[in-house]
Design a protein around this motif. Structure first.
Motif, PDB file in Angstrom:
ATOM      1  N   TYR A 142       0.851  -1.189   0.000  1.00 15.45           N
ATOM      2  CA  TYR A 142       0.000   0.000   0.000  1.00 15.45           C
ATOM      3  C   TYR A 142       0.887   1.239   0.000  1.00 15.45           C
ATOM      4  CZ  TYR A 142      -3.468   3.430   1.422  1.00 15.45           C
ATOM      5  OH  TYR A 142      -4.287   4.516   1.457  1.00 15.45           O
ATOM      6  N   HIS A 143       0.484   2.238  -0.772  1.00 12.68           N
ATOM      7  CA  HIS A 143       1.153   3.533  -0.770  1.00 12.68           C
ATOM      8  C   HIS A 143       0.074   4.600  -0.856  1.00 12.68           C
ATOM      9  CE1 HIS A 143       3.481   7.004  -2.141  1.00 12.68           C
ATOM     10  NE2 HIS A 143       4.498   6.418  -1.574  1.00 12.68           N
ATOM     11  N   PRO A 144       0.149   5.672  -0.052  1.00 10.62           N
ATOM     12  CA  PRO A 144      -0.911   6.680  -0.030  1.00 10.62           C
ATOM     13  C   PRO A 144      -1.232   7.302  -1.387  1.00 10.62           C
ATOM     14  CG  PRO A 144       0.711   7.125   1.678  1.00 10.62           C
ATOM     15  CD  PRO A 144       1.219   5.972   0.877  1.00 10.62           C
ATOM     16  N   THR A 145      -0.254   7.400  -2.275  1.00  5.67           N
ATOM     17  CA  THR A 145      -0.535   7.973  -3.594  1.00  5.67           C
ATOM     18  C   THR A 145      -0.321   6.991  -4.732  1.00  5.67           C
ATOM     19  OG1 THR A 145       1.723   8.837  -3.785  1.00  5.67           O
ATOM     20  CG2 THR A 145       0.048  10.326  -2.877  1.00  5.67           C
ATOM     21  N   GLY A 146       0.567   6.030  -4.574  1.00  4.63           N
ATOM     22  CA  GLY A 146       0.917   5.158  -5.682  1.00  4.63           C
ATOM     23  C   GLY A 146       0.097   3.896  -5.812  1.00  4.63           C
ATOM     24  N   SER A 147      -0.450   3.382  -4.700  1.00  3.48           N
ATOM     25  CA  SER A 147      -1.220   2.146  -4.710  1.00  3.48           C
ATOM     26  C   SER A 147      -2.161   2.192  -3.514  1.00  3.48           C
ATOM     27  CB  SER A 147      -0.278   0.940  -4.609  1.00  3.48           C
ATOM     28  OG  SER A 147      -1.003  -0.254  -4.521  1.00  3.48           O
ATOM     29  N   ASN A 148      -3.320   2.808  -3.699  1.00  2.00           N
ATOM     30  CA  ASN A 148      -4.212   3.046  -2.567  1.00  2.00           C
ATOM     31  C   ASN A 148      -5.595   2.426  -2.796  1.00  2.00           C
ATOM     32  OD1 ASN A 148      -5.711   4.925  -4.170  1.00  2.00           O
ATOM     33  ND2 ASN A 148      -4.303   6.556  -3.613  1.00  2.00           N
ATOM     34  N   CYS A 149      -6.516   2.711  -1.900  1.00  2.00           N
ATOM     35  CA  CYS A 149      -7.862   2.124  -1.968  1.00  2.00           C
ATOM     36  C   CYS A 149      -8.612   2.552  -3.229  1.00  2.00           C
ATOM     37  CB  CYS A 149      -8.659   2.475  -0.716  1.00  2.00           C
ATOM     38  SG  CYS A 149      -8.907   4.241  -0.454  1.00  2.00           S
ATOM     39  N   ILE A 150      -8.344   3.750  -3.708  1.00  2.00           N
ATOM     40  CA  ILE A 150      -9.016   4.227  -4.926  1.00  2.00           C
ATOM     41  C   ILE A 150      -8.534   3.434  -6.133  1.00  2.00           C
ATOM     42  CG2 ILE A 150      -9.321   6.201  -6.481  1.00  2.00           C
ATOM     43  CD1 ILE A 150      -8.982   7.948  -3.878  1.00  2.00           C
ATOM     44  N   HIS A 151      -7.222   3.277  -6.259  1.00  2.00           N
ATOM     45  CA  HIS A 151      -6.676   2.492  -7.372  1.00  2.00           C
ATOM     46  C   HIS A 151      -7.216   1.062  -7.320  1.00  2.00           C
ATOM     47  CE1 HIS A 151      -3.304   5.543  -6.786  1.00  2.00           C
ATOM     48  NE2 HIS A 151      -3.885   5.860  -7.924  1.00  2.00           N
ATOM     49  N   PHE A 152      -7.242   0.478  -6.129  1.00  2.00           N
ATOM     50  CA  PHE A 152      -7.741  -0.885  -5.944  1.00  2.00           C
ATOM     51  C   PHE A 152      -9.207  -0.988  -6.383  1.00  2.00           C
ATOM     52  CE2 PHE A 152      -9.907  -4.009  -3.210  1.00  2.00           C
ATOM     53  CZ  PHE A 152      -9.181  -5.160  -3.508  1.00  2.00           C
TER      54      PHE A 152
END
Length: 171
Positions: A142-152
């Motif tokens: 998880y990354h706050p900007t690179g791989s977050n809940c929105i991207h998921f």
């Protein structure tokens, strides 16, 4: 870490941050999603549940996003920080965790902001397959900007924000 990999990570973080910001732009929300009022209709598989996030001192605001799977369940992705915590964890990657919870229980533990439905709908079979894959595989970091809940969440719906942006420019 080499300079080249540092530049790649920085670029990836900027692209991720940009896509997160684009998601919250009213242009994309209004063009590709519509708001659903749960007091008037039931959630449908693929609906996005957005929960308010706010820092303890209200210095920043954001949203946590989950996808309604049907049968009263929401799947979502979040980061789990180590017990050490600290600034590097907040700015870098941490363990990603995929959870499925009852939507009513999740609404009791978090403040529901809004529910969005994709205009034109989604393919329920594809959503079900992606949810199964997400539950059966190891989650990404998880990354706050690179791989977050929105991207998921958008990935579960088969949505690419960069493509959406291009579609907007054609109108």
């Amino acid at each position: 870490m080499s300079f080249r990999s540092q530049v790649h990570l920085s670029t990836q973080t900027l692209v991720g941050a940009s896509s997160t910001i684009k998601f919250f732009s009213e242009t994309i929300l209004g063009h590709h999603f519509k708001e659903v009022e749960l007091d008037k209709e039931e959630p449908q598989p693929g609906d996005l549940f957005l929960f308010k996030l706010q820092s303890p001192r209200a210095q920043w605001f954001g949203a946590h996003v989950g996808v309604y799977c049907g049968h009263g369940e929401i799947i979502h992705f979040e980061g789990r920080t180590s017990s050490h915590g600290g600034l590097p964890t907040l700015l870098g990657y941490c363990e990603g965790v995929v959870c499925k919870q009852g939507h009513r229980a999740l609404q009791r533990s978090r403040r529901l902001w809004r529910v969005l439905r994709r205009r034109g709908g989604i393919n329920p079979g594809e959503l079900e397959q992606r949810v199964r894959e997400a539950m059966d595989s190891d989650p990404p970091p998880y990354h706050p900007t690179g791989s977050n809940c929105i991207h998921f969440a958008l990935n579960l719906l088969g949505v690419d924000l960069m493509t959406m942006d291009l579609d907007l420019n054609r109108d």
